[in-house]
Scaffold this motif. Structure first.
Motif, short mmCIF file in Angstrom:
data_model
loop_
_atom_site.label_atom_id
_atom_site.label_comp_id
_atom_site.label_asym_id
_atom_site.label_seq_id
_atom_site.Cartn_x
_atom_site.Cartn_y
_atom_site.Cartn_z
N ALA A 177 0.81 -1.21 0.00
CA ALA A 177 0.00 0.00 0.00
C ALA A 177 0.85 1.26 0.00
N THR A 178 2.11 1.16 0.44
CA THR A 178 2.94 2.35 0.61
C THR A 178 3.15 3.14 -0.68
N PRO A 179 3.62 2.53 -1.80
CA PRO A 179 3.81 3.34 -3.01
C PRO A 179 2.50 3.87 -3.57
N VAL A 180 1.41 3.13 -3.37
CA VAL A 180 0.10 3.61 -3.83
C VAL A 180 -0.31 4.83 -3.02
N ARG A 181 -0.12 4.74 -1.70
CA ARG A 181 -0.48 5.88 -0.85
C ARG A 181 0.35 7.12 -1.20
N GLU A 182 1.64 6.92 -1.44
CA GLU A 182 2.50 8.04 -1.82
C GLU A 182 2.06 8.65 -3.15
N ALA A 183 1.70 7.80 -4.11
CA ALA A 183 1.23 8.31 -5.40
C ALA A 183 -0.08 9.06 -5.25
N MET A 184 -0.97 8.54 -4.42
CA MET A 184 -2.26 9.21 -4.19
C MET A 184 -2.06 10.56 -3.50
N GLN A 185 -1.09 10.63 -2.60
CA GLN A 185 -0.81 11.90 -1.93
C GLN A 185 -0.33 12.94 -2.93
N GLN A 186 0.46 12.51 -3.93
CA GLN A 186 0.87 13.43 -4.98
C GLN A 186 -0.33 13.90 -5.79
N LEU A 187 -1.24 12.98 -6.09
CA LEU A 187 -2.45 13.36 -6.82
C LEU A 187 -3.31 14.31 -6.00
N ALA A 188 -3.27 14.17 -4.67
CA ALA A 188 -4.01 15.10 -3.82
C ALA A 188 -3.42 16.50 -3.91
N VAL A 189 -2.08 16.58 -3.97
CA VAL A 189 -1.42 17.87 -4.14
C VAL A 189 -1.83 18.51 -5.46
N GLU A 190 -1.97 17.68 -6.50
CA GLU A 190 -2.35 18.17 -7.83
C GLU A 190 -3.83 18.49 -7.92
N GLY A 191 -4.62 18.07 -6.93
CA GLY A 191 -6.05 18.34 -6.95
C GLY A 191 -6.89 17.27 -7.61
N ALA A 192 -6.28 16.14 -7.97
CA ALA A 192 -7.02 15.08 -8.64
C ALA A 192 -7.86 14.26 -7.67
N VAL A 193 -7.39 14.13 -6.43
CA VAL A 193 -8.11 13.38 -5.42
C VAL A 193 -8.12 14.18 -4.12
N GLU A 194 -8.98 13.76 -3.20
CA GLU A 194 -9.05 14.37 -1.87
C GLU A 194 -8.81 13.29 -0.83
N VAL A 195 -8.09 13.63 0.22
CA VAL A 195 -7.83 12.67 1.29
C VAL A 195 -9.09 12.51 2.14
N VAL A 196 -9.48 11.26 2.36
CA VAL A 196 -10.60 10.93 3.24
C VAL A 196 -10.03 10.19 4.44
N PRO A 197 -9.94 10.81 5.61
CA PRO A 197 -9.30 10.18 6.77
C PRO A 197 -9.88 8.80 7.07
N ASN A 198 -8.98 7.86 7.31
CA ASN A 198 -9.32 6.48 7.69
C ASN A 198 -10.05 5.70 6.60
N ARG A 199 -10.15 6.26 5.41
CA ARG A 199 -10.83 5.54 4.34
C ARG A 199 -9.99 5.44 3.08
N GLY A 200 -9.34 6.52 2.71
CA GLY A 200 -8.54 6.49 1.49
C GLY A 200 -8.56 7.82 0.78
N PHE A 201 -8.86 7.78 -0.52
CA PHE A 201 -8.81 8.99 -1.35
C PHE A 201 -10.04 9.01 -2.25
N ARG A 202 -10.69 10.17 -2.28
CA ARG A 202 -11.86 10.35 -3.13
C ARG A 202 -11.45 11.09 -4.40
N VAL A 203 -11.84 10.57 -5.55
CA VAL A 203 -11.56 11.22 -6.82
C VAL A 203 -12.36 12.52 -6.90
N SER A 204 -11.69 13.61 -7.18
CA SER A 204 -12.33 14.93 -7.21
C SER A 204 -13.42 15.00 -8.28
N GLU A 205 -14.47 15.70 -7.96
CA GLU A 205 -15.57 15.90 -8.90
C GLU A 205 -15.46 17.30 -9.50
N ARG A 206 -15.46 17.35 -10.82
CA ARG A 206 -15.31 18.63 -11.51
C ARG A 206 -16.51 18.84 -12.41
#
Length: 295
Positions: free
Chosen positions: A131-160
Motif C-alpha cells: 500500500a505504501t507506493p500507492v499511498r505516496e502516489a495518491m498523496q501526490q495526486l491530492a497535491v495536484e487536486g485530482a483526489v481528496e484525502v478521506v481520513p481512515n478511508r482512502g482517497f476520493r476522486v475529485s468531482e469537476r
C-alpha cells in the motif's frame, strides 16, 4: 470498478523460480528481478526500449579482484571468484513513479470514477504491490487536486464540473496563445517541421481511441511548442494546467474517438500554418483550439 490491464511477462523470486507478472495496471512493469543462471540478455521492460534489467548503470566499472583479496574471502562475501558470469543485478524501478503514472492514466480513461473513494491497500493488491507506493502516489495526486484525502478511508476522486474546465481553458489560453503567436513570428519553418512526429503521434493515438495515450501525446506536443520560447517555468505551469484539464467531468460523457481525431487534426493544421508562416491562420487555429477546451 478500476480494472487492471493484462500484465506482461516478468520474473520474480530466487534462481529458477517464476511468478506471475506484476505491472502498474496499465501494462508497465512495476519491478524486475532477472532469473539467475538464465540468459544474460535479461528481461526488457516495456517502458524502457533497449534497456534490460541486468544492464549495469552507465559509467559503472565492475570491481576487479586484487592480489590482497583471497578467493575464500571473496566467496564469503558472496563475490564471484572464477570465470562464472556474475548474476544479473536486481534493478527495481521507481514503483511510486510507475503507480503515479498508472493512476493518472486511469483518471483520464475514467477508470477512477469521480466521487468514488479508493483505499491504498485495495489498489495495492490490484497492482501487486504494498500500500505504501500507492499511498505516496495518491498523496501526490491530492497535491495536484485530482483526489481528496478521506481520513481512515482512502482517497476520493475529485468531482469537476463544466465551469472548472472552462476556467482552466481560459487560463491556458491566457498563457499559451500570446506565446504561440510570438513564436509564429520568430521561429523558422524548419524548427516547426521538427515537431511533425509529435503531431503525428496525437493522430495515431486518436485513431485507436486510446484516451490515456492521447493525453500524453497531446501534452508532449504542447510542451514542445512552448519549449521554443526558452522559458522552463512557463512550460511547467502550462503543462500542469493542461494535465488538470484532461481529467474527466463528473457524470460527463466520455471523450469520443471522433473528438480526439478532431483535436489531433487541429494540431496538424496548426503545424502546417506555422511552417507556412501564415499568421492569420495560426491566430485563428490557436484561439479555436483553446475554445474547444480539450486541446
Amino acid at each position: 470498478m478500476f480494472e487492471l490491464r493484462p500484465p506482461s511477462s516478468i520474473v520474480h523470486g530466487g534462481p529458477g523460480t517464476r511468478e506471475p507478472a506484476r505491472t502498474d495496471g496499465l501494462g508497465s512493469v512495476v519491478s524486475i528481478r532477472p532469473e539467475q543462471g538464465g540468459a544474460r540478455g535479461g528481461v526488457r521492460p516495456s517502458y524502457a526500449p533497449g534497456a534490460y534489467a541486468g544492464a549495469p548503470a552507465a559509467g559503472r566499472v565492475p570491481e576487479q579482484m586484487g592480489p590482497d583479496r583471497s578467493r575464500e574471502g571473496a566467496s564469503a562475501r558472496g563475490e564471484h571468484t572464477h570465470s562464472e558470469p556474475p548474476a544479473p543485478r536486481v534493478v527495481r524501478h521507481s514503483v511510486r513513479g510507475q503507480i503515479l503514472e498508472a493512476l493518472r492514466a486511469a483518471l483520464v480513461d475514467g477508470e477512477l470514477i469521480p466521487g468514488q473513494v479508493y483505499s491504498a491497500p485495495a489498489l495495492g493488491a490490484r497492482f501487486g504491490v504494498s500500500a505504501t507506493p500507492v499511498r505516496e502516489a495518491m498523496q501526490q495526486l491530492a497535491v495536484e487536486g485530482a483526489v481528496e484525502v478521506v481520513p481512515n478511508r482512502g482517497f476520493r476522486v475529485s468531482e469537476r464540473g463544466p465551469r472548472e474546465l472552462a476556467e482552466l481553458a481560459e487560463v491556458r489560453a491566457l498563457i499559451e496563445v500570446p506565446v504561440m503567436l510570438r513564436l509564429a513570428r520568430t521561429v523558422p519553418a524548419e524548427r516547426w517541421g521538427a515537431l511533425r512526429p509529435l503531431a503525428d503521434a496525437t493522430v495515431a493515438a486518436a485513431a485507436v481511441g486510446d484516451r490515456a495515450s492521447y493525453a500524453e501525446c497531446d501534452r508532449a506536443f504542447h510542451r514542445a511548442v512552448l519549449t521554443l520560447a526558452g522559458n522552463e517555468q512557463l512550460v511547467a505551469v502550462a503543462d500542469e494546467l493542461h494535465r488538470r484539464s484532461q481529467w474527466p467531468l463528473v457524470a460527463g460523457p466520455a471523450t469520443r474517438r471522433a473528438d480526439l481525431l478532431a483535436d489531433a487534426a487541429e494540431h496538424t493544421a496548426l503545424l502546417d500554418a506555422l511552417i507556412a508562416q501564415d499568421l492569420a491562420v495560426v491566430q485563428a487555429l490557436v484561439r479555436e483550439h483553446f475554445t474547444g477546451a480539450d486541446g
